[in-house]
Design a protein around this motif. Structure first.
Motif, PDB file in Angstrom:
ATOM      1  N   ALA A  24       0.846  -1.205   0.000  1.00 22.35           N
ATOM      2  CA  ALA A  24       0.000   0.000   0.000  1.00 22.35           C
ATOM      3  C   ALA A  24       0.876   1.248   0.000  1.00 22.35           C
ATOM      4  CB  ALA A  24      -0.949   0.015   1.189  1.00 22.35           C
ATOM      5  N   ALA A  25       1.972   1.169  -0.756  1.00 21.20           N
ATOM      6  CA  ALA A  25       2.933   2.270  -0.772  1.00 21.20           C
ATOM      7  C   ALA A  25       2.935   2.997  -2.104  1.00 21.20           C
ATOM      8  CB  ALA A  25       4.339   1.749  -0.483  1.00 21.20           C
ATOM      9  N   THR A  26       1.840   2.883  -2.862  1.00 20.03           N
ATOM     10  CA  THR A  26       1.770   3.579  -4.135  1.00 20.03           C
ATOM     11  C   THR A  26       1.261   4.993  -3.906  1.00 20.03           C
ATOM     12  OG1 THR A  26      -0.431   2.651  -4.450  1.00 20.03           O
ATOM     13  CG2 THR A  26       1.395   1.501  -5.498  1.00 20.03           C
ATOM     14  N   GLY A  27       1.440   5.818  -4.904  1.00 23.76           N
ATOM     15  CA  GLY A  27       0.955   7.198  -4.788  1.00 23.76           C
ATOM     16  C   GLY A  27       2.056   8.182  -5.097  1.00 23.76           C
ATOM     17  N   GLY A  28       1.666   9.405  -5.381  1.00 22.04           N
ATOM     18  CA  GLY A  28       2.631  10.432  -5.748  1.00 22.04           C
ATOM     19  C   GLY A  28       3.127  11.202  -4.546  1.00 22.04           C
ATOM     20  N   ASN A  29       3.828  10.550  -3.657  1.00 26.52           N
ATOM     21  CA  ASN A  29       4.349  11.234  -2.475  1.00 26.52           C
ATOM     22  C   ASN A  29       5.488  12.176  -2.850  1.00 26.52           C
ATOM     23  OD1 ASN A  29       2.661   9.817  -0.693  1.00 26.52           O
ATOM     24  ND2 ASN A  29       4.063   8.077  -0.692  1.00 26.52           N
ATOM     25  N   ASP A  30       5.468  13.383  -2.313  1.00 23.51           N
ATOM     26  CA  ASP A  30       6.592  14.296  -2.467  1.00 23.51           C
ATOM     27  C   ASP A  30       7.607  13.980  -1.385  1.00 23.51           C
ATOM     28  OD1 ASP A  30       5.356  15.618  -4.580  1.00 23.51           O
ATOM     29  OD2 ASP A  30       4.257  16.940  -3.228  1.00 23.51           O
ATOM     30  N   ASP A  31       8.877  14.111  -1.723  1.00 27.18           N
ATOM     31  CA  ASP A  31       9.930  13.772  -0.771  1.00 27.18           C
ATOM     32  C   ASP A  31       9.731  14.418   0.605  1.00 27.18           C
ATOM     33  OD1 ASP A  31      12.632  13.467  -3.195  1.00 27.18           O
ATOM     34  OD2 ASP A  31      11.105  12.057  -2.518  1.00 27.18           O
ATOM     35  N   PRO A  32       9.445  15.733   0.682  1.00 28.37           N
ATOM     36  CA  PRO A  32       9.307  16.345   2.004  1.00 28.37           C
ATOM     37  C   PRO A  32       8.084  15.843   2.755  1.00 28.37           C
ATOM     38  CG  PRO A  32       9.718  18.003   0.302  1.00 28.37           C
ATOM     39  CD  PRO A  32       9.374  16.729  -0.392  1.00 28.37           C
ATOM     40  N   GLY A  33       7.104  15.264   2.023  1.00 32.16           N
ATOM     41  CA  GLY A  33       5.865  14.873   2.678  1.00 32.16           C
ATOM     42  C   GLY A  33       5.758  13.414   3.046  1.00 32.16           C
ATOM     43  N   VAL A  34       6.753  12.619   2.678  1.00 31.14           N
ATOM     44  CA  VAL A  34       6.663  11.183   2.933  1.00 31.14           C
ATOM     45  C   VAL A  34       6.591  10.901   4.430  1.00 31.14           C
ATOM     46  CG1 VAL A  34       7.868   8.982   2.743  1.00 31.14           C
ATOM     47  CG2 VAL A  34       7.804  10.529   0.792  1.00 31.14           C
ATOM     48  N   LEU A  35       7.511  11.439   5.181  1.00 27.48           N
ATOM     49  CA  LEU A  35       7.541  11.189   6.623  1.00 27.48           C
ATOM     50  C   LEU A  35       6.346  11.815   7.322  1.00 27.48           C
ATOM     51  CD1 LEU A  35       9.127   9.936   8.932  1.00 27.48           C
ATOM     52  CD2 LEU A  35      10.358  12.095   9.193  1.00 27.48           C
ATOM     53  N   THR A  36       5.986  13.032   6.898  1.00 23.60           N
ATOM     54  CA  THR A  36       4.845  13.720   7.506  1.00 23.60           C
ATOM     55  C   THR A  36       3.553  12.950   7.262  1.00 23.60           C
ATOM     56  OG1 THR A  36       5.932  15.848   7.192  1.00 23.60           O
ATOM     57  CG2 THR A  36       3.556  15.888   7.567  1.00 23.60           C
ATOM     58  N   GLY A  37       3.377  12.478   6.020  1.00 23.91           N
ATOM     59  CA  GLY A  37       2.157  11.726   5.698  1.00 23.91           C
ATOM     60  C   GLY A  37       2.071  10.428   6.464  1.00 23.91           C
ATOM     61  N   TRP A  38       3.224   9.732   6.578  1.00 27.46           N
ATOM     62  CA  TRP A  38       3.227   8.474   7.329  1.00 27.46           C
ATOM     63  C   TRP A  38       2.921   8.728   8.806  1.00 27.46           C
ATOM     64  CZ3 TRP A  38       6.788   6.971  11.207  1.00 27.46           C
ATOM     65  CH2 TRP A  38       6.621   5.649  11.661  1.00 27.46           C
ATOM     66  N   ALA A  39       3.537   9.768   9.388  1.00 27.27           N
ATOM     67  CA  ALA A  39       3.305  10.086  10.800  1.00 27.27           C
ATOM     68  C   ALA A  39       1.842  10.401  11.056  1.00 27.27           C
ATOM     69  CB  ALA A  39       4.189  11.266  11.220  1.00 27.27           C
ATOM     70  N   SER A  40       1.226  11.118  10.120  1.00 25.59           N
ATOM     71  CA  SER A  40      -0.188  11.466  10.282  1.00 25.59           C
ATOM     72  C   SER A  40      -1.065  10.219  10.256  1.00 25.59           C
ATOM     73  CB  SER A  40      -0.603  12.435   9.171  1.00 25.59           C
ATOM     74  OG  SER A  40      -1.979  12.719   9.249  1.00 25.59           O
ATOM     75  N   ARG A  41      -0.783   9.313   9.325  1.00 28.88           N
ATOM     76  CA  ARG A  41      -1.588   8.087   9.239  1.00 28.88           C
ATOM     77  C   ARG A  41      -1.417   7.218  10.467  1.00 28.88           C
ATOM     78  NH1 ARG A  41       0.476   8.337   4.021  1.00 28.88           N
ATOM     79  NH2 ARG A  41       2.041   6.734   4.474  1.00 28.88           N
ATOM     80  N   GLU A  42      -0.221   7.224  11.055  1.00 28.33           N
ATOM     81  CA  GLU A  42       0.063   6.380  12.218  1.00 28.33           C
ATOM     82  C   GLU A  42      -0.240   7.070  13.549  1.00 28.33           C
ATOM     83  OE1 GLU A  42       0.989   3.179  12.087  1.00 28.33           O
ATOM     84  OE2 GLU A  42       0.760   3.320   9.907  1.00 28.33           O
ATOM     85  N   GLY A  43      -0.631   8.343  13.491  1.00 25.78           N
ATOM     86  CA  GLY A  43      -0.942   9.067  14.721  1.00 25.78           C
ATOM     87  C   GLY A  43       0.280   9.403  15.549  1.00 25.78           C
ATOM     88  N   LEU A  44       1.426   9.679  14.904  1.00 22.00           N
ATOM     89  CA  LEU A  44       2.663   9.998  15.607  1.00 22.00           C
ATOM     90  C   LEU A  44       2.988  11.481  15.478  1.00 22.00           C
ATOM     91  CD1 LEU A  44       4.886   7.049  14.311  1.00 22.00           C
ATOM     92  CD2 LEU A  44       3.712   7.184  16.517  1.00 22.00           C
ATOM     93  N   ASP A  45       3.613  12.049  16.513  1.00 19.93           N
ATOM     94  CA  ASP A  45       4.083  13.425  16.362  1.00 19.93           C
ATOM     95  C   ASP A  45       5.429  13.396  15.634  1.00 19.93           C
ATOM     96  OD1 ASP A  45       6.136  12.832  18.195  1.00 19.93           O
ATOM     97  OD2 ASP A  45       4.959  13.553  19.897  1.00 19.93           O
ATOM     98  N   ARG A  46       5.932  14.581  15.285  1.00 20.60           N
ATOM     99  CA  ARG A  46       7.127  14.648  14.439  1.00 20.60           C
ATOM    100  C   ARG A  46       8.339  14.003  15.117  1.00 20.60           C
ATOM    101  NH1 ARG A  46       8.847  16.727   9.915  1.00 20.60           N
ATOM    102  NH2 ARG A  46      10.985  17.493   9.705  1.00 20.60           N
ATOM    103  N   ALA A  47       8.500  14.219  16.413  1.00 21.86           N
ATOM    104  CA  ALA A  47       9.657  13.664  17.123  1.00 21.86           C
ATOM    105  C   ALA A  47       9.642  12.136  17.092  1.00 21.86           C
ATOM    106  CB  ALA A  47       9.671  14.164  18.563  1.00 21.86           C
ATOM    107  N   ASP A  48       8.466  11.526  17.355  1.00 22.79           N
ATOM    108  CA  ASP A  48       8.372  10.065  17.324  1.00 22.79           C
ATOM    109  C   ASP A  48       8.603   9.528  15.911  1.00 22.79           C
ATOM    110  OD1 ASP A  48       7.906   9.841  20.021  1.00 22.79           O
ATOM    111  OD2 ASP A  48       5.717   9.843  19.829  1.00 22.79           O
TER     112      ASP A  48
END
Length: 334
Positions: A24-48
């Motif tokens: 489920a890793a398809t999609g047009g992710n932008d480099d700066p948004g990959v980590l942010t998008g994953w953190a949002s889906r997993e319910g993690l803050d930026r530090a975690d």
């Protein structure tokens, strides 16, 4: 991985996109948004999220080297689908095999499971022969590919043995990396798909049969459950391997007879199969020089007997046990 795929110059081998879809890793992710998008889906803050990312990078850097089974995207040969190591995943034959195995997994009647799994192996063997003859008539220069199958705990050795038996029945070679938790199977595309599908189904059947057998044991019958389970699964794997190989041999003989009756060059079949088998063995020696045999011990006669009986009831008809190959330098842990 999705970002890397987006930036990868075409052509990209089909298996790369298939694996991304599985993750489920398809999609047009932008480099700066990959980590942010994953953190949002997993319910993690930026530090975690950053901590997790650094932990993953450290883990990847610490992993031991493993054999490269397929040319990675962007390298020479990466775009050749048939050399990539997988056959067409949506073929009608494969759909039929999956349907047969799904029924075998769900039925409560051992004789029905046996007939369904036997029919699945028969279809697989016939398809493999057709693919071999088709490839034998063309100058392709392909190399056998490979797949890795999980052999995680518990009972990793028994799972590795099951991989070995299914691989051998489908003209493939298998090597177990016990400390990494997987077995590597080398072979031609259609055969690799067959091994993967069969192994997954037979593992389900074996586990279900083991749990039923465990429940039927006499109270106070002695040996520990783990020892019994392990012996059961080892016996199941060996007996299933015998039966799978018998089905493959029968399909090969039937194909040779059909070629004779159709006035086709039947003497082409066995040389083609032998040449493909030799190519797989050469690939094994190239990627895993000096592999060793890993001895599996059987410590519960009742478990062994029950596992053999369960395999007789569950899937095909055959003989001859093997021990899983092991990557050199791995200690024998039994």
């Amino acid at each position: 991985m999705a970002a890397q795929r987006r930036d990868q110059a075409e052509p990209v081998p089909p298996w790369w996109d298939e694996q991304l879809r599985d993750l489920a890793a398809t999609g047009g992710n932008d480099d700066p948004g990959v980590l942010t998008g994953w953190a949002s889906r997993e319910g993690l803050d930026r530090a975690d999220a950053l901590r997790a990312a650094v932990d993953v990078l450290a883990l990847v850097e610490s992993l031991p080297p493993i054999a490269v089974l397929r040319p990675p995207p962007g390298s020479t040969g990466a775009a050749i689908p048939r050399a990539a190591g997988t056959a067409r995943s949506g073929s009608p034959m494969l759909d039929r095999v999956r349907a047969l195995l799904a029924k075998a997994e769900s039925t409560t009647f051992p004789a029905e499971a046996e007939a369904l799994t036997g029919k699945a192996q028969e279809l697989i063997a016939r398809h493999s022969i057709d693919e071999a003859l088709l490839a034998g008539g063309a100058e392709r220069g392909d190399l056998p590919g490979g797949v890795r199958l999980s052999t995680d705990t518990p009972y990793a050795g028994a799972k590795a043995l099951l991989v070995q038996e299914v691989a051998a029945a489908n003209r493939c070679e298998a090597v177990w990396s016990d400390d990494l938790g997987f077995a590597t199977v080398l072979g031609w595309p259609a055969d690799l798909v067959a091994v993967e599908v069969l192994y997954t189904s037979l593992l389900v059947q074996a586990t279900a049969a083991m749990l039923r057998g465990r429940a039927e044991r006499r109270p106070g019958s002695g040996r520990r459950t783990k020892v019994w389970d392990e012996s059961f699964l080892n016996a199941f794997a060996l007996r299933i391997g015998e039966r799978l190989r018998a089905a493959t041999e029968a399909a090969t003989e039937a194909a040779a007879e059909a070629a004779d009756q159709a006035a086709v060059e039947s003497d082409r079949l066995l040389p083609v199969l032998a040449a493909r088998g030799e190519a797989v063995r050469e690939r094994l020696e190239t990627l895993f020089p000096g592999v060793t045999r890993h001895r599996l011990s059987v410590r519960d006669a009742d478990g062994w007997s029950s596992g053999t009986s369960a395999a007789d009831r569950a899937a095909l008809d055959v003989g001859g046990g093997r021990k899983p190959r092991q990557v050199p330098g791995r200690p024998d842990r039994r």
